[in-house]
Design a protein around this motif. Structure first.
Motif, PDB file in Angstrom:
ATOM      1  N   ARG A   1       0.829  -1.201   0.000  1.00 32.74           N
ATOM      2  CA  ARG A   1       0.000   0.000   0.000  1.00 32.74           C
ATOM      3  C   ARG A   1       0.873   1.264   0.000  1.00 32.74           C
ATOM      4  O   ARG A   1       0.653   2.191  -0.777  1.00 32.74           O
ATOM      5  CB  ARG A   1      -0.917  -0.003   1.224  1.00 32.74           C
ATOM      6  N   ILE A   2       1.870   1.272   0.877  1.00 32.05           N
ATOM      7  CA  ILE A   2       2.759   2.426   0.937  1.00 32.05           C
ATOM      8  C   ILE A   2       3.589   2.509  -0.349  1.00 32.05           C
ATOM      9  O   ILE A   2       3.803   3.583  -0.906  1.00 32.05           O
ATOM     10  CB  ILE A   2       3.643   2.354   2.206  1.00 32.05           C
TER      11      ILE A   2
ATOM     12  N   ALA B   1       1.274   4.061  -2.962  1.00 34.40           N
ATOM     13  CA  ALA B   1       0.914   5.450  -2.673  1.00 34.40           C
ATOM     14  C   ALA B   1       2.105   6.387  -2.900  1.00 34.40           C
ATOM     15  O   ALA B   1       1.964   7.463  -3.486  1.00 34.40           O
ATOM     16  CB  ALA B   1       0.400   5.572  -1.239  1.00 34.40           C
TER      17      ALA B   1
ATOM     18  N   CYS C   1      -5.109  12.595  -0.209  1.00 33.32           N
ATOM     19  CA  CYS C   1      -5.587  11.238  -0.466  1.00 33.32           C
ATOM     20  C   CYS C   1      -5.939  10.492   0.811  1.00 33.32           C
ATOM     21  O   CYS C   1      -5.230  10.577   1.809  1.00 33.32           O
ATOM     22  CB  CYS C   1      -4.497  10.461  -1.207  1.00 33.32           C
TER      23      CYS C   1
ATOM     24  N   SER D   1      -7.816   6.400   1.614  1.00 35.08           N
ATOM     25  CA  SER D   1      -8.200   5.163   0.958  1.00 35.08           C
ATOM     26  C   SER D   1      -9.708   4.953   0.945  1.00 35.08           C
ATOM     27  O   SER D   1     -10.421   5.446   1.815  1.00 35.08           O
ATOM     28  CB  SER D   1      -7.529   4.007   1.701  1.00 35.08           C
ATOM     29  N   ASP D   2     -10.169   4.175  -0.041  1.00 38.40           N
ATOM     30  CA  ASP D   2     -11.579   3.769  -0.029  1.00 38.40           C
ATOM     31  C   ASP D   2     -11.739   2.447   0.740  1.00 38.40           C
ATOM     32  O   ASP D   2     -12.843   1.943   0.900  1.00 38.40           O
ATOM     33  CB  ASP D   2     -12.131   3.643  -1.454  1.00 38.40           C
TER      34      ASP D   2
ATOM     35  N   TYR E   1      -8.795   0.989   6.390  1.00 39.43           N
ATOM     36  CA  TYR E   1      -7.522   1.702   6.341  1.00 39.43           C
ATOM     37  C   TYR E   1      -7.747   3.198   6.498  1.00 39.43           C
ATOM     38  O   TYR E   1      -8.242   3.865   5.598  1.00 39.43           O
ATOM     39  CB  TYR E   1      -6.814   1.404   5.010  1.00 39.43           C
TER      40      TYR E   1
ATOM     41  N   THR F   1      -5.411   5.646   7.360  1.00 38.78           N
ATOM     42  CA  THR F   1      -4.289   6.581   7.188  1.00 38.78           C
ATOM     43  C   THR F   1      -4.326   7.163   5.776  1.00 38.78           C
ATOM     44  O   THR F   1      -4.560   6.440   4.816  1.00 38.78           O
ATOM     45  CB  THR F   1      -2.946   5.862   7.413  1.00 38.78           C
ATOM     46  N   GLY F   2      -4.114   8.445   5.674  1.00 36.14           N
ATOM     47  CA  GLY F   2      -4.064   9.089   4.361  1.00 36.14           C
ATOM     48  C   GLY F   2      -2.831   9.969   4.284  1.00 36.14           C
ATOM     49  O   GLY F   2      -1.925   9.857   5.113  1.00 36.14           O
ATOM     50  N   TYR F   3      -2.776  10.842   3.296  1.00 36.00           N
ATOM     51  CA  TYR F   3      -1.597  11.712   3.208  1.00 36.00           C
ATOM     52  C   TYR F   3      -1.897  13.004   2.457  1.00 36.00           C
ATOM     53  O   TYR F   3      -2.855  13.095   1.686  1.00 36.00           O
ATOM     54  CB  TYR F   3      -0.425  10.989   2.547  1.00 36.00           C
TER      55      TYR F   3
ATOM     56  N   TYR G   1       5.939  14.025   1.523  1.00 42.34           N
ATOM     57  CA  TYR G   1       4.844  13.085   1.737  1.00 42.34           C
ATOM     58  C   TYR G   1       4.541  13.040   3.228  1.00 42.34           C
ATOM     59  O   TYR G   1       5.332  12.542   4.017  1.00 42.34           O
ATOM     60  CB  TYR G   1       5.289  11.721   1.232  1.00 42.34           C
TER      61      TYR G   1
ATOM     62  N   ARG H   1       2.221  11.643   6.022  1.00 43.66           N
ATOM     63  CA  ARG H   1       1.193  10.643   6.357  1.00 43.66           C
ATOM     64  C   ARG H   1       0.361  11.136   7.529  1.00 43.66           C
ATOM     65  O   ARG H   1       0.903  11.651   8.503  1.00 43.66           O
ATOM     66  CB  ARG H   1       1.832   9.334   6.789  1.00 43.66           C
TER      67      ARG H   1
HETATM   68  C1  PML Z   1      -4.885   3.524  -0.723  1.00 43.21           C
HETATM   69  O1  PML Z   1      -4.173   2.539  -0.681  1.00 43.21           O
HETATM   70  O2  PML Z   1      -6.055   3.423  -1.081  1.00 43.21           O
HETATM   71  C2  PML Z   1      -4.343   4.858  -0.361  1.00 43.21           C
HETATM   72  C3  PML Z   1      -3.504   4.752   0.857  1.00 43.21           C
HETATM   73  C4  PML Z   1      -2.794   6.032   1.202  1.00 43.21           C
HETATM   74  C5  PML Z   1      -1.948   5.975   2.460  1.00 43.21           C
HETATM   75  C6  PML Z   1      -0.737   5.115   2.356  1.00 43.21           C
HETATM   76  C7  PML Z   1       0.151   5.251   3.582  1.00 43.21           C
HETATM   77  O3  PML Z   1      -0.082   4.520   4.544  1.00 43.21           O
HETATM   78  O4  PML Z   1       1.087   6.056   3.582  1.00 43.21           O
END
Ligand code: PML
Length: 256
Positions: free
Chosen positions: A173-174, A177, A195, A197-198, A202, A204-206, A214, A216
């Motif tokens: 995921r990271i 992103a 951003c 996530s859908d 999850y 965490t966004g950024y 970046y 987080r």
């Molecule tokens: C996603 O996978 O849908 C977006 C995730 C963004 C955050 C990723 C992170 O943990 O830095």
């Protein structure tokens, strides 16, 4: 050596065109000998998404004829927790932190509010919404589909090297992103990206930008919420058609 782009999209309740709900997507760039392995990775990603089982999936292979652009990951990488302690005025809920970061980058509050309002009109967005950073107007005409950033990946093992250096767990995921944020923010028309996530599990966004890297942000949304958000705040003076063409078509490999 010739490179290939693999792109996966999965939906539930029929294909995207039939009005199905988007549940998962992914992009990878690979050489010929790794196509099978990368296709398996994308297949698994589409099948195991926590939003449920897809009944539509497409994995598309195409060769990349254009020359590849090599891009560095965004320079600064931080968990905002650290940022919070340094700044100490940001001990707030995730979204407030994100909006304050965007304001520091130079996006007016009314533009941020308008952008979030535009995104929240849609129940499932696949791509990004492009917002004029000065007026708050939407710049793309893609409706619920949005603009899907495509043809990007890390070069070889560069993500694993990067993750080891920064002591970040090398999860996919990271990985994805960061690559996307690097491609998007490498273009001069991008001022910032917001951003989350859908994925309902999850939270965490950024916020990403050339100015602040970046960042987080934990707890950017409520657990269980299936609405994602991807907004690009854009310099509306730039040529938007060529910007969208860069996002969708220019092959980019992230090197570190
Ligand atoms: C996603 O996978 O849908 C977006 C995730 C963004 C955050 C990723 C992170 O943990 O830095």
């Amino acid at each position: 050596d010739k490179l290939y782009n693999l792109r996966m999209r999965a939906a539930q309740g029929g294909s995207h065109e039939q009005g199905g709900t988007h549940i998962s997507g992914g992009e990878r760039i690979t050489c010929f000998s790794n196509i099978q392995q990368v296709a398996m990775y994308l297949l698994e990603k589409g099948l195991t998404h926590c939003k449920g089982r897809p009944d539509f999936m497409q994995i598309q292979l195409e060769s990349i004829p254009e020359s590849v652009t090599y891009v560095q990951p965004l320079e600064r990488w931080a968990n905002v927790e650290r940022f919070v302690k340094e700044g100490d005025t940001f001990l707030k809920e995730g979204k407030t932190v994100a909006f304050q970061l965007l304001e520091i980058i130079g996006i007016p509050k009314k533009v941020i509010d308008r952008a979030v309002e535009i995104v929240s009109q849609y129940s499932s967005m696949r791509g990004a919404v492009l917002i004029d950073a000065h007026s708050g107007k939407r710049l793309d005409d893609r409706g619920e589909k949005g603009v899907r950033v495509s043809r990007l990946d890390w070069l070889g093992n560069d993500f694993e090297k990067w993750a080891r250096y920064y002591h970040v767990s090398a999860n996919s995921r990271i990985r994805e992103a960061l690559a996307l944020a690097a491609k998007v923010n490498n273009h001069p028309a991008t001022i910032a990206e917001l951003c989350w996530s859908d994925d309902p599990d999850y939270t965490t966004g950024y916020v990403a930008s050339r100015k602040m890297g970046y960042q987080r942000i934990e707890n950017i949304k409520t657990y269980g919420d299936e609405r994602g958000c991807r907004i690009f705040f854009v310099d509306g003076q730039k040529d938007i058609r060529s910007y969208i063409n860069y996002l969708e078509n220019q092959p980019v490999l992230i090197t570190w």
